[in-house]
Design a protein around this motif. Structure first.
Motif, PDB file in Angstrom:
ATOM      1  N   GLN A  95       0.803   8.041  14.348  1.00 56.75           N
ATOM      2  CA  GLN A  95       1.067   7.016  12.728  1.00 56.75           C
ATOM      3  C   GLN A  95      -0.099   7.597  12.236  1.00 56.75           C
ATOM      4  O   GLN A  95      -0.240   7.271  11.193  1.00 56.75           O
ATOM      5  N   GLN A  98      -1.794  10.217  11.060  1.00 56.68           N
ATOM      6  CA  GLN A  98      -0.661  10.117   9.364  1.00 56.68           C
ATOM      7  C   GLN A  98      -0.442   9.730   8.340  1.00 56.68           C
ATOM      8  O   GLN A  98      -0.243  10.207   7.421  1.00 56.68           O
ATOM      9  N   ALA A  99      -0.652   8.820   8.736  1.00 59.22           N
ATOM     10  CA  ALA A  99      -0.863   7.312   7.561  1.00 59.22           C
ATOM     11  C   ALA A  99      -2.282   7.955   6.717  1.00 59.22           C
ATOM     12  O   ALA A  99      -2.690   7.544   5.615  1.00 59.22           O
ATOM     13  N   GLU A 174       0.217   2.088  -2.212  1.00 60.68           N
ATOM     14  CA  GLU A 174       0.665   3.609  -1.794  1.00 60.68           C
ATOM     15  C   GLU A 174       2.018   3.020  -1.095  1.00 60.68           C
ATOM     16  O   GLU A 174       2.252   1.875  -0.298  1.00 60.68           O
ATOM     17  N   SER A 175       3.320   3.649  -0.763  1.00 57.32           N
ATOM     18  CA  SER A 175       4.467   3.946   0.215  1.00 57.32           C
ATOM     19  C   SER A 175       4.895   4.765   0.830  1.00 57.32           C
ATOM     20  O   SER A 175       3.582   5.928   0.920  1.00 57.32           O
ATOM     21  N   ASP A 176       6.138   5.040   1.098  1.00 53.37           N
ATOM     22  CA  ASP A 176       5.920   6.316   2.228  1.00 53.37           C
ATOM     23  C   ASP A 176       6.150   7.721   1.655  1.00 53.37           C
ATOM     24  O   ASP A 176       5.020   8.169   2.136  1.00 53.37           O
ATOM     25  N   ASN A 177       6.643   6.877   0.792  1.00 53.38           N
ATOM     26  CA  ASN A 177       6.856   9.060  -0.480  1.00 53.38           C
ATOM     27  C   ASN A 177       5.378   8.807  -1.941  1.00 53.38           C
ATOM     28  O   ASN A 177       6.601   9.812  -1.911  1.00 53.38           O
TER      29      ASN A 177
END
Length: 224
Positions: A95, A98-99, A174-177
Protein backbone atom coordinates in the motif's frame (compact mmCIF):
# COMPACT_ATOMS: atom_id res chain seq x y z
CA UNK A 1 -32.96 -119.73 90.93
CA UNK A 2 -30.22 -120.54 88.72
CA UNK A 3 -27.80 -117.88 87.81
CA UNK A 4 -28.45 -116.20 84.49
CA UNK A 5 -25.52 -117.03 82.43
CA UNK A 6 -25.92 -113.67 80.50
CA UNK A 7 -26.26 -110.95 82.96
CA UNK A 8 -26.95 -108.38 80.28
CA UNK A 9 -29.73 -110.41 78.71
CA UNK A 10 -33.07 -108.77 78.82
CA UNK A 11 -31.57 -105.27 79.27
CA UNK A 12 -31.99 -102.88 76.54
CA UNK A 13 -28.85 -102.27 74.55
CA UNK A 14 -27.84 -98.72 75.09
CA UNK A 15 -25.85 -98.75 71.93
CA UNK A 16 -28.85 -99.83 69.86
CA UNK A 17 -31.56 -97.92 71.61
CA UNK A 18 -30.16 -94.49 70.85
CA UNK A 19 -30.24 -93.29 67.22
CA UNK A 20 -26.89 -92.49 65.87
CA UNK A 21 -26.24 -88.69 65.54
CA UNK A 22 -26.35 -87.33 62.05
CA UNK A 23 -23.06 -86.33 60.74
CA UNK A 24 -22.97 -82.84 59.20
CA UNK A 25 -20.68 -82.70 56.32
CA UNK A 26 -19.14 -79.32 55.65
CA UNK A 27 -17.66 -78.73 52.32
CA UNK A 28 -14.70 -76.51 52.41
CA UNK A 29 -14.51 -74.13 49.54
CA UNK A 30 -10.89 -73.68 48.65
CA UNK A 31 -11.64 -70.15 47.66
CA UNK A 32 -13.14 -69.32 51.06
CA UNK A 33 -10.69 -71.07 53.34
CA UNK A 34 -7.74 -69.54 54.97
CA UNK A 35 -5.63 -70.39 52.03
CA UNK A 36 -8.30 -68.83 49.80
CA UNK A 37 -8.38 -65.72 51.93
CA UNK A 38 -4.64 -65.48 51.71
CA UNK A 39 -4.88 -65.92 47.93
CA UNK A 40 -7.55 -63.27 47.60
CA UNK A 41 -5.65 -60.94 49.83
CA UNK A 42 -2.49 -61.53 47.89
CA UNK A 43 -4.36 -61.11 44.64
CA UNK A 44 -5.96 -57.93 45.88
CA UNK A 45 -2.64 -56.54 46.95
CA UNK A 46 -1.19 -57.45 43.61
CA UNK A 47 -4.11 -55.80 41.84
CA UNK A 48 -3.74 -52.72 44.00
CA UNK A 49 -0.03 -52.65 43.37
CA UNK A 50 -0.64 -53.09 39.64
CA UNK A 51 -3.24 -50.30 39.71
CA UNK A 52 -0.85 -48.02 41.54
CA UNK A 53 1.86 -48.83 39.03
CA UNK A 54 -0.54 -48.11 36.18
CA UNK A 55 -1.57 -44.84 37.81
CA UNK A 56 2.06 -43.84 38.28
CA UNK A 57 2.86 -44.75 34.72
CA UNK A 58 -0.20 -42.85 33.50
CA UNK A 59 0.69 -39.84 35.62
CA UNK A 60 4.23 -39.98 34.26
CA UNK A 61 3.00 -40.36 30.68
CA UNK A 62 0.41 -37.55 30.78
CA UNK A 63 2.86 -34.70 31.40
CA UNK A 64 4.99 -35.96 28.54
CA UNK A 65 1.96 -36.01 26.24
CA UNK A 66 0.96 -32.56 27.49
CA UNK A 67 4.42 -31.13 26.82
CA UNK A 68 4.47 -32.55 23.32
CA UNK A 69 0.99 -31.29 22.58
CA UNK A 70 1.75 -27.87 24.07
CA UNK A 71 4.91 -27.59 22.02
CA UNK A 72 2.98 -28.52 18.89
CA UNK A 73 0.26 -25.97 19.60
CA UNK A 74 2.79 -23.25 20.34
CA UNK A 75 4.65 -24.10 17.15
CA UNK A 76 1.49 -23.86 15.07
CA UNK A 77 0.46 -20.59 16.73
CA UNK A 78 3.94 -19.18 16.19
CA UNK A 79 3.96 -20.14 12.52
CA UNK A 80 0.48 -18.72 11.98
CA UNK A 81 1.40 -15.55 13.86
CA UNK A 82 4.57 -15.05 11.88
CA UNK A 83 2.74 -15.77 8.64
CA UNK A 84 0.06 -13.23 9.51
CA UNK A 85 2.64 -10.65 10.51
CA UNK A 86 4.63 -11.13 7.33
CA UNK A 87 1.46 -10.91 5.26
CA UNK A 88 0.34 -7.76 7.07
CA UNK A 89 3.75 -6.12 6.70
CA UNK A 90 3.83 -7.09 3.04
CA UNK A 91 0.39 -5.60 2.48
CA UNK A 92 1.36 -2.41 4.30
CA UNK A 93 4.52 -2.14 2.22
CA UNK A 94 2.49 -2.73 -0.95
CA UNK A 95 0.00 0.00 0.00
CA UNK A 96 2.81 2.42 0.85
CA UNK A 97 4.50 1.70 -2.48
CA UNK A 98 1.22 2.22 -4.36
CA UNK A 99 0.61 5.53 -2.58
CA UNK A 100 4.16 6.70 -3.27
CA UNK A 101 3.90 5.76 -6.94
CA UNK A 102 0.63 7.68 -7.23
CA UNK A 103 2.12 10.81 -5.65
CA UNK A 104 5.11 10.61 -7.96
CA UNK A 105 2.77 10.24 -10.93
CA UNK A 106 0.80 13.34 -9.95
CA UNK A 107 3.98 15.42 -9.59
CA UNK A 108 5.48 14.10 -12.81
CA UNK A 109 2.34 14.86 -14.86
CA UNK A 110 2.06 18.29 -13.23
CA UNK A 111 5.68 19.14 -14.08
CA UNK A 112 5.26 17.97 -17.67
CA UNK A 113 1.98 19.88 -18.01
CA UNK A 114 3.69 23.10 -16.92
CA UNK A 115 6.52 22.51 -19.40
CA UNK A 116 4.04 21.84 -22.23
CA UNK A 117 2.19 25.10 -21.53
CA UNK A 118 5.32 27.23 -21.40
CA UNK A 119 7.40 25.66 -24.19
CA UNK A 120 5.95 26.66 -27.58
CA UNK A 121 7.81 27.48 -30.77
CA UNK A 122 6.05 29.29 -33.62
CA UNK A 123 7.73 26.91 -36.10
CA UNK A 124 6.17 23.85 -34.41
CA UNK A 125 3.09 25.49 -32.92
CA UNK A 126 0.60 22.84 -34.12
CA UNK A 127 2.62 19.95 -32.63
CA UNK A 128 3.22 21.87 -29.39
CA UNK A 129 -0.49 22.62 -28.99
CA UNK A 130 -1.40 19.02 -29.79
CA UNK A 131 1.02 17.84 -27.09
CA UNK A 132 -0.87 20.02 -24.59
CA UNK A 133 -4.20 18.54 -25.68
CA UNK A 134 -2.89 14.98 -25.51
CA UNK A 135 -1.98 15.48 -21.84
CA UNK A 136 -5.27 17.24 -20.93
CA UNK A 137 -8.72 16.06 -19.90
CA UNK A 138 -12.05 17.40 -18.67
CA UNK A 139 -12.95 21.08 -18.85
CA UNK A 140 -9.34 22.11 -19.38
CA UNK A 141 -9.20 20.01 -22.53
CA UNK A 142 -12.48 21.46 -23.82
CA UNK A 143 -11.47 25.09 -23.16
CA UNK A 144 -7.98 24.80 -24.61
CA UNK A 145 -9.22 22.97 -27.70
CA UNK A 146 -11.67 25.80 -28.45
CA UNK A 147 -8.89 28.41 -28.17
CA UNK A 148 -6.10 26.37 -29.72
CA UNK A 149 -6.48 27.62 -33.32
CA UNK A 150 -6.54 31.35 -32.51
CA UNK A 151 -3.59 30.77 -30.17
CA UNK A 152 -1.57 29.09 -32.93
CA UNK A 153 -2.24 31.99 -35.31
CA UNK A 154 -1.06 34.58 -32.76
CA UNK A 155 2.14 32.65 -32.04
CA UNK A 156 2.94 32.37 -35.75
CA UNK A 157 2.25 36.02 -36.46
CA UNK A 158 4.51 37.14 -33.63
CA UNK A 159 7.06 34.46 -34.41
CA UNK A 160 7.07 33.86 -30.71
CA UNK A 161 9.21 31.35 -28.99
CA UNK A 162 8.99 30.47 -25.31
CA UNK A 163 10.88 27.93 -23.29
CA UNK A 164 9.97 26.94 -19.77
CA UNK A 165 12.08 25.44 -17.03
CA UNK A 166 10.62 23.94 -13.89
CA UNK A 167 12.47 25.16 -10.82
CA UNK A 168 10.30 23.54 -8.18
CA UNK A 169 7.34 21.19 -8.01
CA UNK A 170 5.50 19.54 -5.15
CA UNK A 171 2.26 17.84 -4.30
CA UNK A 172 -0.12 20.19 -2.49
CA UNK A 173 -3.00 17.77 -1.90
CA UNK A 174 -4.24 14.41 -3.11
CA UNK A 175 -7.14 12.01 -3.10
CA UNK A 176 -7.72 8.56 -4.53
CA UNK A 177 -7.78 9.74 -8.16
CA UNK A 178 -6.74 13.39 -8.11
CA UNK A 179 -3.83 15.53 -6.99
CA UNK A 180 -3.00 19.23 -6.98
CA UNK A 181 0.58 20.09 -7.85
CA UNK A 182 2.25 23.44 -7.29
CA UNK A 183 4.83 24.16 -9.97
CA UNK A 184 7.26 27.06 -10.20
CA UNK A 185 8.43 27.80 -13.75
CA UNK A 186 10.94 30.21 -15.24
CA UNK A 187 9.98 31.21 -18.81
CA UNK A 188 12.24 32.72 -21.43
CA UNK A 189 10.31 34.37 -24.28
CA UNK A 190 11.47 35.94 -27.53
CA UNK A 191 9.54 37.64 -30.40
CA UNK A 192 10.72 38.62 -33.88
CA UNK A 193 11.85 42.26 -34.01
CA UNK A 194 11.56 42.74 -30.23
CA UNK A 195 14.38 43.20 -27.77
CA UNK A 196 15.36 40.28 -25.59
CA UNK A 197 13.01 39.92 -22.66
CA UNK A 198 13.87 39.13 -19.08
CA UNK A 199 12.93 35.66 -17.78
CA UNK A 200 9.61 35.59 -16.02
CA UNK A 201 8.70 33.44 -13.07
CA UNK A 202 5.30 31.82 -13.02
CA UNK A 203 3.61 29.72 -10.40
CA UNK A 204 0.86 27.31 -11.35
CA UNK A 205 -1.53 25.08 -9.51
CA UNK A 206 -2.09 22.13 -11.79
CA UNK A 207 -4.81 19.61 -11.04
CA UNK A 208 -3.97 16.11 -12.22
CA UNK A 209 -6.67 13.48 -12.58
CA UNK A 210 -5.95 9.76 -12.72
CA UNK A 211 -7.92 7.92 -15.40
CA UNK A 212 -7.42 4.15 -15.49
CA UNK A 213 -3.66 3.61 -15.78
CA UNK A 214 -2.74 7.16 -16.82
CA UNK A 215 -3.05 10.69 -15.44
CA UNK A 216 -3.83 13.94 -17.25
CA UNK A 217 -4.13 17.66 -16.51
CA UNK A 218 -7.71 18.61 -15.71
CA UNK A 219 -7.23 22.23 -14.58
CA UNK A 220 -4.60 24.98 -14.54
CA UNK A 221 -4.52 28.07 -12.31
CA UNK A 222 -1.88 30.79 -12.13
CA UNK A 223 -1.16 31.70 -8.52
CA UNK A 224 0.83 34.62 -7.12
Amino acid sequence: MADDPNPTAGKPDDSTSEEPAEETSVKVDPDVGEEGEDYDAATGEDDAATGEDDAVEASDAKPRMSHVRLATILGVVLVLGLGGLVGWLGYQAYQAKQAEDLRNLFVQVGRQGALNLTTIDWESAEADVQRILDSATGTFYDDFQQRSQPFIEVVKQAQSKSEGEVTEAGLESESDNEGQVLVAVTVNTSNAGAPEQQPRAWRMRITVQKIDDEAKVSNVEFVP
